[in-house]
Design a protein around this motif. Structure first.
Motif, short mmCIF file in Angstrom:
data_model
loop_
_atom_site.label_atom_id
_atom_site.label_comp_id
_atom_site.label_asym_id
_atom_site.label_seq_id
_atom_site.Cartn_x
_atom_site.Cartn_y
_atom_site.Cartn_z
N VAL A 191 18.76 20.78 45.20
CA VAL A 191 18.85 22.20 45.57
C VAL A 191 19.36 22.33 47.00
O VAL A 191 20.24 23.14 47.29
N MET A 192 18.82 21.49 47.91
CA MET A 192 19.24 21.58 49.31
C MET A 192 20.72 21.25 49.48
O MET A 192 21.39 21.77 50.37
N SER A 193 21.23 20.41 48.59
CA SER A 193 22.67 20.08 48.69
C SER A 193 23.54 21.28 48.30
O SER A 193 24.73 21.32 48.60
N LEU A 194 22.93 22.28 47.63
CA LEU A 194 23.69 23.49 47.29
C LEU A 194 23.77 24.46 48.46
O LEU A 194 24.60 25.35 48.48
N GLY A 195 22.82 24.36 49.42
CA GLY A 195 22.83 25.28 50.55
C GLY A 195 21.47 25.52 51.21
O GLY A 195 21.38 25.45 52.43
N PRO A 196 20.42 25.86 50.43
CA PRO A 196 19.14 26.18 51.07
C PRO A 196 18.60 25.05 51.93
O PRO A 196 18.79 23.88 51.61
N ARG A 197 17.91 25.44 53.05
CA ARG A 197 17.34 24.40 53.89
C ARG A 197 15.86 24.19 53.60
O ARG A 197 15.22 23.29 54.16
N ALA A 198 15.30 25.04 52.76
CA ALA A 198 13.90 24.87 52.36
C ALA A 198 13.77 25.18 50.87
O ALA A 198 14.46 26.06 50.35
N VAL A 199 12.90 24.43 50.21
CA VAL A 199 12.63 24.64 48.79
C VAL A 199 11.11 24.67 48.60
O VAL A 199 10.41 23.75 49.03
N VAL A 200 10.63 25.76 48.00
CA VAL A 200 9.20 25.84 47.69
C VAL A 200 9.05 25.71 46.18
O VAL A 200 9.61 26.52 45.42
N ALA A 201 8.32 24.67 45.75
CA ALA A 201 8.06 24.47 44.33
C ALA A 201 6.67 25.02 44.03
O ALA A 201 5.66 24.50 44.50
N LYS A 202 6.63 26.12 43.25
CA LYS A 202 5.33 26.72 42.90
C LYS A 202 4.75 25.95 41.72
O LYS A 202 5.45 25.63 40.77
N GLN A 203 3.45 25.67 41.82
CA GLN A 203 2.82 24.83 40.81
C GLN A 203 1.57 25.49 40.22
O GLN A 203 0.58 24.83 39.93
N GLY A 204 1.62 26.82 40.08
CA GLY A 204 0.52 27.55 39.47
C GLY A 204 -0.80 27.29 40.18
O GLY A 204 -0.84 27.25 41.42
N GLU A 205 -1.86 27.07 39.42
CA GLU A 205 -3.18 26.90 40.05
C GLU A 205 -3.26 25.64 40.91
O GLU A 205 -4.16 25.50 41.74
N TYR A 206 -2.28 24.73 40.75
CA TYR A 206 -2.32 23.50 41.55
C TYR A 206 -1.73 23.71 42.94
O TYR A 206 -1.79 22.82 43.78
N GLY A 207 -1.13 24.88 43.17
CA GLY A 207 -0.67 25.19 44.53
C GLY A 207 0.84 25.24 44.64
O GLY A 207 1.53 25.68 43.73
N ALA A 208 1.33 24.79 45.79
CA ALA A 208 2.78 24.86 46.03
C ALA A 208 3.17 23.75 47.00
O ALA A 208 2.38 23.32 47.84
N ALA A 209 4.41 23.29 46.85
CA ALA A 209 4.92 22.21 47.71
C ALA A 209 6.18 22.69 48.40
O ALA A 209 7.01 23.38 47.81
N LEU A 210 6.29 22.33 49.68
CA LEU A 210 7.45 22.73 50.50
C LEU A 210 8.29 21.50 50.84
O LEU A 210 7.78 20.52 51.38
N PHE A 211 9.55 21.57 50.52
CA PHE A 211 10.50 20.50 50.89
C PHE A 211 11.47 21.07 51.91
O PHE A 211 12.02 22.15 51.69
N THR A 212 11.68 20.36 53.01
CA THR A 212 12.72 20.74 53.97
C THR A 212 13.52 19.47 54.29
O THR A 212 13.15 18.36 53.87
N GLU A 213 14.55 19.64 55.09
CA GLU A 213 15.33 18.48 55.52
C GLU A 213 14.44 17.46 56.21
O GLU A 213 14.62 16.26 56.07
N ARG A 214 13.46 18.01 56.99
CA ARG A 214 12.68 17.14 57.84
C ARG A 214 11.32 16.77 57.31
O ARG A 214 10.66 15.86 57.82
N GLY A 215 10.84 17.50 56.31
CA GLY A 215 9.45 17.23 55.95
C GLY A 215 9.05 17.62 54.55
O GLY A 215 9.84 18.16 53.77
#
Ligand code: AMP
Length: 306
Positions: A191-215
Protein backbone atom coordinates in the motif's frame (compact mmCIF):
# COMPACT_ATOMS: atom_id res chain seq x y z
CA UNK A 1 -7.87 23.48 12.40
CA UNK A 2 -10.70 21.86 10.54
CA UNK A 3 -11.61 18.54 9.06
CA UNK A 4 -13.81 17.68 6.09
CA UNK A 5 -15.35 14.24 5.61
CA UNK A 6 -17.22 12.73 2.69
CA UNK A 7 -18.91 9.37 3.12
CA UNK A 8 -22.26 7.75 3.53
CA UNK A 9 -25.07 9.36 5.50
CA UNK A 10 -27.40 6.45 6.01
CA UNK A 11 -30.35 4.70 7.50
CA UNK A 12 -29.01 1.47 8.98
CA UNK A 13 -31.05 -1.60 9.90
CA UNK A 14 -28.95 -3.86 12.07
CA UNK A 15 -29.41 -7.17 13.85
CA UNK A 16 -26.87 -8.54 16.34
CA UNK A 17 -27.25 -11.35 18.91
CA UNK A 18 -28.05 -8.58 21.41
CA UNK A 19 -30.93 -6.82 19.66
CA UNK A 20 -32.01 -5.10 16.50
CA UNK A 21 -32.94 -1.67 15.17
CA UNK A 22 -34.67 -0.46 12.00
CA UNK A 23 -33.64 2.66 10.07
CA UNK A 24 -31.42 4.24 12.67
CA UNK A 25 -29.09 7.11 11.82
CA UNK A 26 -25.79 5.73 10.50
CA UNK A 27 -23.32 5.88 7.67
CA UNK A 28 -19.57 6.15 7.53
CA UNK A 29 -19.52 9.99 7.52
CA UNK A 30 -21.95 10.16 10.44
CA UNK A 31 -20.03 7.79 12.73
CA UNK A 32 -16.78 9.47 11.74
CA UNK A 33 -17.92 13.05 12.30
CA UNK A 34 -19.48 12.39 15.69
CA UNK A 35 -16.24 10.79 16.90
CA UNK A 36 -14.05 13.56 15.44
CA UNK A 37 -16.24 16.27 16.96
CA UNK A 38 -14.62 15.71 20.38
CA UNK A 39 -11.35 17.12 19.04
CA UNK A 40 -11.88 19.53 16.17
CA UNK A 41 -14.29 21.35 13.88
CA UNK A 42 -15.68 18.85 11.41
CA UNK A 43 -17.94 19.32 8.38
CA UNK A 44 -19.79 16.57 6.49
CA UNK A 45 -20.18 16.48 2.71
CA UNK A 46 -22.82 14.23 1.18
CA UNK A 47 -26.41 13.88 0.03
CA UNK A 48 -29.56 12.80 1.86
CA UNK A 49 -33.09 12.22 0.62
CA UNK A 50 -36.39 13.78 1.53
CA UNK A 51 -36.84 11.01 4.09
CA UNK A 52 -33.95 12.43 6.18
CA UNK A 53 -35.46 14.41 9.03
CA UNK A 54 -34.58 17.35 11.21
CA UNK A 55 -34.09 14.93 14.15
CA UNK A 56 -31.24 13.21 12.34
CA UNK A 57 -29.55 16.50 11.44
CA UNK A 58 -29.94 17.63 15.03
CA UNK A 59 -27.87 14.68 16.29
CA UNK A 60 -24.94 16.02 14.27
CA UNK A 61 -25.60 19.67 15.04
CA UNK A 62 -25.76 19.00 18.78
CA UNK A 63 -22.17 17.72 18.62
CA UNK A 64 -21.19 20.87 16.70
CA UNK A 65 -20.76 19.04 13.37
CA UNK A 66 -21.20 21.38 10.39
CA UNK A 67 -24.06 20.16 8.21
CA UNK A 68 -24.31 22.93 5.61
CA UNK A 69 -22.61 20.75 2.97
CA UNK A 70 -25.20 18.02 3.46
CA UNK A 71 -27.33 18.31 0.34
CA UNK A 72 -31.00 17.42 0.50
CA UNK A 73 -32.03 15.92 -2.85
CA UNK A 74 -35.62 16.71 -3.83
CA UNK A 75 -37.55 13.51 -4.48
CA UNK A 76 -34.53 11.41 -3.43
CA UNK A 77 -34.13 8.67 -0.84
CA UNK A 78 -31.31 8.42 1.68
CA UNK A 79 -28.63 5.69 1.42
CA UNK A 80 -29.76 2.47 3.11
CA UNK A 81 -27.64 -0.31 4.60
CA UNK A 82 -29.00 -3.48 6.17
CA UNK A 83 -26.72 -5.96 7.88
CA UNK A 84 -26.35 -8.49 10.66
CA UNK A 85 -23.70 -10.02 12.88
CA UNK A 86 -23.39 -13.49 14.40
CA UNK A 87 -21.60 -14.05 17.72
CA UNK A 88 -18.39 -13.18 15.92
CA UNK A 89 -18.98 -9.44 15.94
CA UNK A 90 -15.88 -8.82 13.85
CA UNK A 91 -17.64 -9.79 10.64
CA UNK A 92 -20.51 -7.71 9.25
CA UNK A 93 -22.84 -9.57 6.90
CA UNK A 94 -24.37 -7.14 4.41
CA UNK A 95 -27.97 -8.02 3.51
CA UNK A 96 -28.78 -4.95 1.43
CA UNK A 97 -27.11 -1.76 0.19
CA UNK A 98 -29.14 0.92 -1.61
CA UNK A 99 -27.02 3.82 -2.83
CA UNK A 100 -30.14 5.90 -3.64
CA UNK A 101 -29.07 9.61 -3.64
CA UNK A 102 -25.39 8.58 -3.90
CA UNK A 103 -26.15 7.02 -7.33
CA UNK A 104 -25.76 10.31 -9.17
CA UNK A 105 -24.26 12.62 -6.58
CA UNK A 106 -21.74 15.19 -7.83
CA UNK A 107 -20.06 16.75 -4.79
CA UNK A 108 -19.64 20.54 -4.72
CA UNK A 109 -17.79 21.65 -1.64
CA UNK A 110 -18.34 25.03 -0.01
CA UNK A 111 -15.31 27.31 0.45
CA UNK A 112 -15.17 26.29 4.09
CA UNK A 113 -15.07 22.56 3.37
CA UNK A 114 -12.46 23.07 0.64
CA UNK A 115 -10.24 25.00 3.02
CA UNK A 116 -9.95 22.15 5.55
CA UNK A 117 -6.48 21.20 6.76
CA UNK A 118 -7.42 17.58 6.95
CA UNK A 119 -9.65 15.38 4.80
CA UNK A 120 -11.24 12.00 5.41
CA UNK A 121 -12.59 10.05 2.48
CA UNK A 122 -14.86 7.70 4.39
CA UNK A 123 -16.25 4.55 2.83
CA UNK A 124 -18.26 5.38 -0.33
CA UNK A 125 -17.75 4.94 -4.09
CA UNK A 126 -14.07 5.61 -4.87
CA UNK A 127 -15.00 7.85 -7.81
CA UNK A 128 -16.74 10.19 -5.36
CA UNK A 129 -13.79 10.06 -2.99
CA UNK A 130 -11.56 11.22 -5.84
CA UNK A 131 -13.86 14.09 -6.78
CA UNK A 132 -13.76 15.35 -3.21
CA UNK A 133 -10.00 14.89 -2.96
CA UNK A 134 -9.58 17.01 -6.11
CA UNK A 135 -11.67 19.85 -4.63
CA UNK A 136 -9.99 19.73 -1.24
CA UNK A 137 -6.51 19.99 -2.71
CA UNK A 138 -5.12 22.20 0.04
CA UNK A 139 -5.54 19.59 2.76
CA UNK A 140 -2.16 18.85 4.32
CA UNK A 141 -3.20 15.33 5.31
CA UNK A 142 -5.79 13.09 3.68
CA UNK A 143 -6.90 9.61 4.72
CA UNK A 144 -9.18 7.04 3.12
CA UNK A 145 -11.30 4.06 4.14
CA UNK A 146 -13.08 1.58 1.87
CA UNK A 147 -14.56 -1.92 1.93
CA UNK A 148 -14.72 -5.26 0.10
CA UNK A 149 -17.65 -4.10 -2.08
CA UNK A 150 -15.50 -1.40 -3.72
CA UNK A 151 -12.40 -3.61 -3.89
CA UNK A 152 -14.50 -6.08 -5.87
CA UNK A 153 -16.51 -3.67 -8.04
CA UNK A 154 -14.36 -0.52 -8.43
CA UNK A 155 -10.79 -1.67 -7.97
CA UNK A 156 -9.06 0.67 -10.43
CA UNK A 157 -10.65 3.92 -9.19
CA UNK A 158 -10.01 2.74 -5.63
CA UNK A 159 -6.30 2.21 -6.32
CA UNK A 160 -6.19 5.67 -7.92
CA UNK A 161 -7.90 7.20 -4.89
CA UNK A 162 -5.45 5.50 -2.51
CA UNK A 163 -2.53 6.94 -4.47
CA UNK A 164 -3.87 10.42 -3.69
CA UNK A 165 -3.93 10.15 0.12
CA UNK A 166 -1.39 10.13 2.96
CA UNK A 167 -2.97 7.40 5.04
CA UNK A 168 -5.08 4.30 4.37
CA UNK A 169 -7.34 3.06 7.19
CA UNK A 170 -8.78 -0.34 6.26
CA UNK A 171 -9.74 -3.69 7.83
CA UNK A 172 -6.80 -6.05 7.78
CA UNK A 173 -8.64 -8.66 5.65
CA UNK A 174 -9.45 -5.92 3.15
CA UNK A 175 -5.80 -4.78 2.98
CA UNK A 176 -4.85 -8.36 2.09
CA UNK A 177 -7.70 -8.57 -0.46
CA UNK A 178 -6.77 -5.22 -2.02
CA UNK A 179 -3.09 -6.05 -2.42
CA UNK A 180 -3.59 -9.80 -3.07
CA UNK A 181 -0.91 -10.30 -0.45
CA UNK A 182 -1.70 -12.66 2.45
CA UNK A 183 1.07 -11.34 4.72
CA UNK A 184 -0.06 -8.15 6.46
CA UNK A 185 3.38 -6.54 6.76
CA UNK A 186 4.03 -7.09 3.06
CA UNK A 187 0.50 -5.92 2.23
CA UNK A 188 1.04 -2.69 4.18
CA UNK A 189 4.35 -2.18 2.39
CA UNK A 190 2.56 -2.68 -0.95
CA UNK A 191 0.00 0.00 0.00
CA UNK A 192 2.81 2.42 0.91
CA UNK A 193 4.39 1.84 -2.49
CA UNK A 194 1.18 3.26 -4.01
CA UNK A 195 1.56 6.57 -2.13
CA UNK A 196 0.32 6.62 1.49
CA UNK A 197 2.96 7.09 4.18
CA UNK A 198 0.87 5.44 6.89
CA UNK A 199 -1.39 2.39 6.88
CA UNK A 200 -3.77 1.52 9.71
CA UNK A 201 -4.99 -2.07 9.68
CA UNK A 202 -8.22 -2.33 11.72
CA UNK A 203 -8.61 -5.67 13.42
CA UNK A 204 -12.04 -5.46 15.07
CA UNK A 205 -12.05 -6.36 18.76
CA UNK A 206 -8.35 -7.24 18.54
CA UNK A 207 -7.47 -3.60 17.95
CA UNK A 208 -5.51 -1.88 15.22
CA UNK A 209 -1.98 -1.84 13.83
CA UNK A 210 -0.11 1.15 12.38
CA UNK A 211 2.54 0.74 9.70
CA UNK A 212 4.73 3.66 8.63
CA UNK A 213 8.00 3.98 6.75
CA UNK A 214 9.80 4.15 10.06
CA UNK A 215 7.83 2.05 12.47
CA UNK A 216 5.21 -0.37 13.60
CA UNK A 217 2.77 0.10 16.47
CA UNK A 218 -0.25 -1.89 17.61
CA UNK A 219 -2.92 -1.43 20.26
CA UNK A 220 -5.48 -3.98 21.46
CA UNK A 221 -9.16 -3.10 21.49
CA UNK A 222 -10.28 -1.62 24.81
CA UNK A 223 -11.52 -4.62 26.86
CA UNK A 224 -15.30 -4.22 27.11
CA UNK A 225 -17.73 -6.55 28.84
CA UNK A 226 -20.77 -5.23 26.99
CA UNK A 227 -20.70 -4.95 23.22
CA UNK A 228 -24.05 -4.60 21.47
CA UNK A 229 -23.48 -3.34 17.93
CA UNK A 230 -20.10 -3.05 16.18
CA UNK A 231 -21.52 -1.03 13.25
CA UNK A 232 -19.49 2.10 12.77
CA UNK A 233 -16.60 1.02 14.97
CA UNK A 234 -14.14 1.50 12.14
CA UNK A 235 -15.47 4.95 11.30
CA UNK A 236 -15.46 5.97 14.97
CA UNK A 237 -11.86 4.78 15.18
CA UNK A 238 -10.99 6.93 12.17
CA UNK A 239 -12.85 9.89 13.71
CA UNK A 240 -10.94 9.68 16.98
CA UNK A 241 -7.66 9.12 15.12
CA UNK A 242 -7.92 11.98 12.62
CA UNK A 243 -9.86 14.28 14.94
CA UNK A 244 -7.02 14.15 17.47
CA UNK A 245 -4.37 14.64 14.76
CA UNK A 246 -6.22 17.65 13.33
CA UNK A 247 -7.32 19.35 16.53
CA UNK A 248 -4.62 18.54 19.05
CA UNK A 249 -1.32 17.92 17.25
CA UNK A 250 1.08 20.49 15.80
CA UNK A 251 2.89 17.89 13.76
CA UNK A 252 1.88 14.51 12.42
CA UNK A 253 4.92 12.58 13.54
CA UNK A 254 5.36 9.06 14.86
CA UNK A 255 4.45 10.06 18.43
CA UNK A 256 1.30 11.90 17.36
CA UNK A 257 0.20 8.95 15.20
CA UNK A 258 0.59 6.55 18.13
CA UNK A 259 -1.37 8.75 20.49
CA UNK A 260 -4.03 9.13 17.78
CA UNK A 261 -4.25 5.32 17.65
CA UNK A 262 -5.18 5.51 21.33
CA UNK A 263 -7.97 8.05 20.75
CA UNK A 264 -9.24 6.01 17.80
CA UNK A 265 -9.38 2.93 20.00
CA UNK A 266 -11.27 4.82 22.70
CA UNK A 267 -13.92 6.28 20.36
CA UNK A 268 -14.48 2.89 18.69
CA UNK A 269 -14.95 1.30 22.11
CA UNK A 270 -17.69 3.74 23.12
CA UNK A 271 -19.41 3.33 19.75
CA UNK A 272 -19.89 -0.44 20.09
CA UNK A 273 -21.39 -0.30 23.58
CA UNK A 274 -24.83 0.55 22.19
CA UNK A 275 -26.66 0.49 18.84
CA UNK A 276 -25.84 2.96 16.10
CA UNK A 277 -24.81 6.39 17.37
CA UNK A 278 -26.74 6.06 20.67
CA UNK A 279 -23.68 6.01 22.92
CA UNK A 280 -21.43 8.48 21.13
CA UNK A 281 -24.25 11.02 20.74
CA UNK A 282 -24.34 11.49 24.52
CA UNK A 283 -20.64 10.95 25.23
CA UNK A 284 -18.64 13.65 27.04
CA UNK A 285 -15.01 14.73 26.47
CA UNK A 286 -14.12 13.83 30.10
CA UNK A 287 -15.25 10.25 29.51
CA UNK A 288 -13.04 10.12 26.41
CA UNK A 289 -10.05 11.33 28.41
CA UNK A 290 -10.69 8.94 31.32
CA UNK A 291 -10.79 5.95 29.00
CA UNK A 292 -7.69 7.13 27.11
CA UNK A 293 -5.79 7.31 30.42
CA UNK A 294 -7.14 3.86 31.39
CA UNK A 295 -5.93 2.47 28.06
CA UNK A 296 -2.46 3.94 28.65
CA UNK A 297 -2.30 2.47 32.13
CA UNK A 298 -3.51 -0.95 30.98
CA UNK A 299 -1.16 -1.24 28.05
CA UNK A 300 1.73 0.29 30.04
CA UNK A 301 3.04 1.59 26.79
CA UNK A 302 5.58 4.40 27.00
CA UNK A 303 5.05 5.16 23.36
CA UNK A 304 1.48 6.28 24.07
CA UNK A 305 2.26 9.63 25.66
CA UNK A 306 -0.23 11.54 27.77
P1 AMP B 1 -18.04 0.18 9.84
O1 AMP B 1 -18.82 -0.71 10.74
O2 AMP B 1 -17.25 1.24 10.56
O3 AMP B 1 -17.22 -0.53 8.84
O4 AMP B 1 -19.11 1.02 8.96
C1 AMP B 1 -20.48 0.81 9.02
C2 AMP B 1 -21.21 1.95 8.34
O5 AMP B 1 -20.85 1.97 6.95
C3 AMP B 1 -22.71 1.81 8.41
O6 AMP B 1 -23.23 2.90 9.14
C4 AMP B 1 -23.20 1.80 6.97
O7 AMP B 1 -24.26 2.69 6.73
C5 AMP B 1 -21.98 2.20 6.16
N1 AMP B 1 -21.86 1.42 4.94
C6 AMP B 1 -22.11 0.09 4.75
N2 AMP B 1 -21.87 -0.26 3.48
C7 AMP B 1 -21.46 0.86 2.83
C8 AMP B 1 -21.06 1.16 1.47
N3 AMP B 1 -21.07 0.23 0.52
N4 AMP B 1 -20.69 2.43 1.19
C9 AMP B 1 -20.70 3.36 2.15
N5 AMP B 1 -21.07 3.16 3.42
C10 AMP B 1 -21.44 1.92 3.77
Amino acid sequence: MSLTVVGSIAFDSVRTPFGERERMLGGSAVHFSLAASFFTEVGVVGPVGEDFGADQLAVLAERGVRTDDIERVAGGRTFVWRGHYEYDLNTAHTDDTQLNVFGDFAPKLSERSRAAQMLFLANIQPQLQRQVRAQCDGAAFAALDSMNLWIETAREPLLAAIAEVDCLILNDAEIRQLTEEPNLARAARAVMSLGPRAVVAKQGEYGAALFTERGFFALPGFPLEDVRDPTGAGDSFAGGFLGHLDGECDEIDEVALRRAMGYGTVLASFNVEEFGVERVARLRREEVEDRFQALRAMTQFEGLPA
